[in-house]
Design an enzyme around this catalytic site. Structure first.
Site, PDB file in Angstrom:
ATOM      1  CB  CYS A 115      35.611 -54.128  21.890  1.00 20.52           C
ATOM      2  SG  CYS A 115      36.933 -53.049  21.962  1.00 20.52           S
ATOM      3  CG  HIS A 261      31.803 -53.907  20.715  1.00 23.14           C
ATOM      4  ND1 HIS A 261      31.434 -53.062  22.109  1.00 23.14           N
ATOM      5  CD2 HIS A 261      32.839 -53.175  20.362  1.00 23.14           C
ATOM      6  CE1 HIS A 261      32.764 -52.736  22.119  1.00 23.14           C
ATOM      7  NE2 HIS A 261      33.078 -52.283  21.216  1.00 23.14           N
ATOM      8  CG  ASN A 291      33.112 -48.927  24.236  1.00 27.01           C
ATOM      9  OD1 ASN A 291      32.863 -50.637  24.253  1.00 27.01           O
ATOM     10  ND2 ASN A 291      34.710 -48.864  22.710  1.00 27.01           N
TER      11      ASN A 291
HETATM   12  O1  UT7 Z   1      35.539 -50.321  20.511  1.00 25.00           O
HETATM   13  C1  UT7 Z   1      36.549 -50.643  20.156  1.00 25.00           C
HETATM   14  C2  UT7 Z   1      36.617 -50.244  19.230  1.00 25.00           C
HETATM   15  N1  UT7 Z   1      36.410 -48.742  19.143  1.00 25.00           N
HETATM   16  C3  UT7 Z   1      35.566 -48.400  17.697  1.00 25.00           C
HETATM   17  O2  UT7 Z   1      35.408 -49.397  16.904  1.00 25.00           O
HETATM   18  C4  UT7 Z   1      35.921 -46.681  17.675  1.00 25.00           C
HETATM   19  C5  UT7 Z   1      36.573 -46.448  16.039  1.00 25.00           C
HETATM   20  N2  UT7 Z   1      35.936 -44.881  16.392  1.00 25.00           N
HETATM   21  C6  UT7 Z   1      35.704 -43.480  16.564  1.00 25.00           C
HETATM   22  O3  UT7 Z   1      34.555 -44.371  16.763  1.00 25.00           O
HETATM   23  C7  UT7 Z   1      35.504 -42.746  15.963  1.00 25.00           C
HETATM   24  O4  UT7 Z   1      36.905 -42.106  15.278  1.00 25.00           O
HETATM   25  C8  UT7 Z   1      36.054 -41.257  17.530  1.00 25.00           C
HETATM   26  C9  UT7 Z   1      34.477 -41.430  18.600  1.00 25.00           C
HETATM   27  C10 UT7 Z   1      36.764 -41.947  18.441  1.00 25.00           C
HETATM   28  C11 UT7 Z   1      36.187 -40.538  16.960  1.00 25.00           C
HETATM   29  O5  UT7 Z   1      35.206 -39.761  16.336  1.00 25.00           O
HETATM   30  P1  UT7 Z   1      35.702 -39.039  14.345  1.00 25.00           P
HETATM   31  O6  UT7 Z   1      34.918 -38.541  13.741  1.00 25.00           O
HETATM   32  O7  UT7 Z   1      36.515 -39.953  13.891  1.00 25.00           O
HETATM   33  O8  UT7 Z   1      36.708 -38.001  15.420  1.00 25.00           O
HETATM   34  P2  UT7 Z   1      38.207 -37.329  15.026  1.00 25.00           P
HETATM   35  O9  UT7 Z   1      39.220 -38.665  16.229  1.00 25.00           O
HETATM   36  O10 UT7 Z   1      38.935 -37.925  14.144  1.00 25.00           O
HETATM   37  O11 UT7 Z   1      38.367 -36.460  15.823  1.00 25.00           O
HETATM   38  C12 UT7 Z   1      37.669 -34.581  14.953  1.00 25.00           C
HETATM   39  C13 UT7 Z   1      38.314 -33.339  15.285  1.00 25.00           C
HETATM   40  C14 UT7 Z   1      39.365 -33.271  16.249  1.00 25.00           C
HETATM   41  O12 UT7 Z   1      40.139 -31.424  16.052  1.00 25.00           O
HETATM   42  P3  UT7 Z   1      40.618 -31.226  14.373  1.00 25.00           P
HETATM   43  O13 UT7 Z   1      41.988 -31.960  14.610  1.00 25.00           O
HETATM   44  O14 UT7 Z   1      39.422 -32.051  13.382  1.00 25.00           O
HETATM   45  O15 UT7 Z   1      40.089 -30.127  14.596  1.00 25.00           O
HETATM   46  C15 UT7 Z   1      39.497 -33.747  17.361  1.00 25.00           C
HETATM   47  O16 UT7 Z   1      40.605 -33.501  18.305  1.00 25.00           O
HETATM   48  O17 UT7 Z   1      37.340 -33.776  16.805  1.00 25.00           O
HETATM   49  C16 UT7 Z   1      38.302 -33.293  17.940  1.00 25.00           C
HETATM   50  N3  UT7 Z   1      38.019 -34.241  18.959  1.00 25.00           N
HETATM   51  C17 UT7 Z   1      36.728 -33.548  20.080  1.00 25.00           C
HETATM   52  N4  UT7 Z   1      36.397 -32.535  19.947  1.00 25.00           N
HETATM   53  C18 UT7 Z   1      35.345 -32.915  20.999  1.00 25.00           C
HETATM   54  C19 UT7 Z   1      38.084 -35.580  19.253  1.00 25.00           C
HETATM   55  N5  UT7 Z   1      37.752 -35.964  20.517  1.00 25.00           N
HETATM   56  C20 UT7 Z   1      36.563 -34.652  20.768  1.00 25.00           C
HETATM   57  C21 UT7 Z   1      35.607 -34.467  22.129  1.00 25.00           C
HETATM   58  N6  UT7 Z   1      35.185 -33.584  21.840  1.00 25.00           N
HETATM   59  N7  UT7 Z   1      35.874 -34.898  23.155  1.00 25.00           N
END
Ligand code: UT7
Length: 334
Positions: A115, A261, A291
């Site tokens: 990234c 980014h 991204n």
């Molecule tokens: O580019 C390099 C650097 N990258 C970044 O800086 C990315 C940093 N991280 C993020 O942007 C976020 O952490 C994400 C967008 C990747 C994820 O968002 P989050 O709010 O941290 O969600 P999470 O991973 O904690 O997941 C929350 C819930 C989970 O379900 P439970 O365990 O709460 O029941 C996931 O299974 O959302 C679920 N989930 C989804 N649901 C629907 C994960 N992905 C999806 C999806 N659709 N695509």
């Protein structure tokens, strides 16, 4: 010592638009989750059967950047190519640009910094120009993610985020050292490599292991501990922007345009708030492209410039954070 300045910008994204709705037909996800957590509405994914790859998209963006610079391909002295999705394990994409653009036998290197790859690439190019070794350097960032993603519900936490695309710029010698790239700032923290990683194929996971590989082998897909990465991203983004401002005797009020980014709209909004920037001082296009990793900063910079949002004399800040971990910023007097 010289400075370097950007004299031409270009971009290319594949035509094929993949909406959140399209993704919800492939896996258990939905538009509301994706928009709320990431800000992404759609992304471009190379359509099967088309010729595009990271190198080919990079070449298309490069042609545009060179044309807009007023130079020709024969004026370019060196190529720096940032990607984490190269066409080949080796050689890198930089040499493919030399061939695809039918350039002289200039040097070419690849930067593997994910990234933050484009900001690292700009910094490398800037050093060659500063020392006087080269006058015009082509800097490219391109990614072809879509062919390497897990498009089942298993991969939804990562797959919905990534898009394909490319951007390029021509960096050229600037004799006035109050203009152009004023400074770049590069960092890494390798102990967190496994927090955002694609493990295979690698020399540790090569032909014998590949042949034995089962469908449940996830090492070929990107893995991300999203929450962990998010927490580090907001801290490192802020730090590296502040580092750049201090180095140049600038305050946050002096930022005319921040190009972060495009990892997550929530990260960009957090930084915007922290630096008390207005909407017109931060450029985001993650809504359209997701991204695009090493391509994201240069596609965003190109679009901001195309939309007339980058003014001569303005202070432009590029900042990125990602896998490695690596993070970087560049402070530019346009
Ligand atoms: O580019 C390099 C650097 N990258 C970044 O800086 C990315 C940093 N991280 C993020 O942007 C976020 O952490 C994400 C967008 C990747 C994820 O968002 P989050 O709010 O941290 O969600 P999470 O991973 O904690 O997941 C929350 C819930 C989970 O379900 P439970 O365990 O709460 O029941 C996931 O299974 O959302 C679920 N989930 C989804 N649901 C629907 C994960 N992905 C999806 C999806 N659709 N695509």
């Amino acid at each position: 010592m010289y400075n370097s300045k950007i004299i031409g910008l270009g971009k290319y994204v594949p035509e094929n638009v993949v909406t959140n709705e399209d993704l919800s037909k492939m896996m258990d996800t939905n538009d509301a989750w994706i928009q709320e957590r990431t800000g992404i509405q759609e992304r471009r994914w190379i359509k099967e059967g088309t010729d595009d790859t990271s190198a080919i998209m990079g070449a298309k963006a490069s042609r545009m950047a060179i044309e807009r610079s007023g130079l020709t391909k024969d004026d370019i002295d060196f190529i720096v190519f940032a990607t984490m999705t190269p066409d080949y394990y080796f050689p890198g994409c930089g040499v493919q640009i030399q061939d695809l653009l039918d350039m002289k036998n200039v040097g070419a290197i690849d930067i593997r910094n994910q990234c933050s790859g484009f900001v690292y690439a700009i910094s490398v190019a800037d050093q060659f120009i500063k020392t006087g070794m080269y006058k015009n350097v082509l800097v490219v960032g391109a990614e072809y993610h879509s062919n390497g993603l897990d498009k089942t519900t298993r991969g939804r936490g990562v797959t919905v985020i990534f898009g394909d695309g490319a951007g390029a710029c021509v960096l050229s010698r600037e004799e006035d050292n109050t203009k152009g790239i004023l400074s770049t700032h590069l960092h890494s923290e390798g102990k967190y490599a496994d927090k955002l990683i694609v493990e295979s194929p690698s020399i540790k996971h090569w032909v014998p292991q590949i042949l034995e590989s089962k469908e449940e082998d996830l090492s070929y897909f990107p893995y991300m501990d999203g929450t962990f990465v998010f927490k580090h991203a907001v801290v490192r983004f802020s730090e590296v922007i502040i580092e750049g401002l201090i180095k140049n005797g600038l305050n946050k009020e002096d930022i005319d345009m921040l190009i972060p980014h495009q990892a997550n709209l929530r990260i960009a909004q957090f930084i915007q708030k922290k630096f008390a920037l207005r909407d017109d001082q931060v450029f985001n296009n993650i809504q359209k492209y997701g991204n695009t990793t090493a391509a994201s900063v240069i596609i965003a910079l190109t679009e901001a410039w195309e939309e007339g949002k980058i003014k001569p004399g303005g202070n432009v800040v590029l900042a990125a954070f990602g896998s490695g971990f690596t993070w970087a910023s560049a402070i530019i007097k346009w």
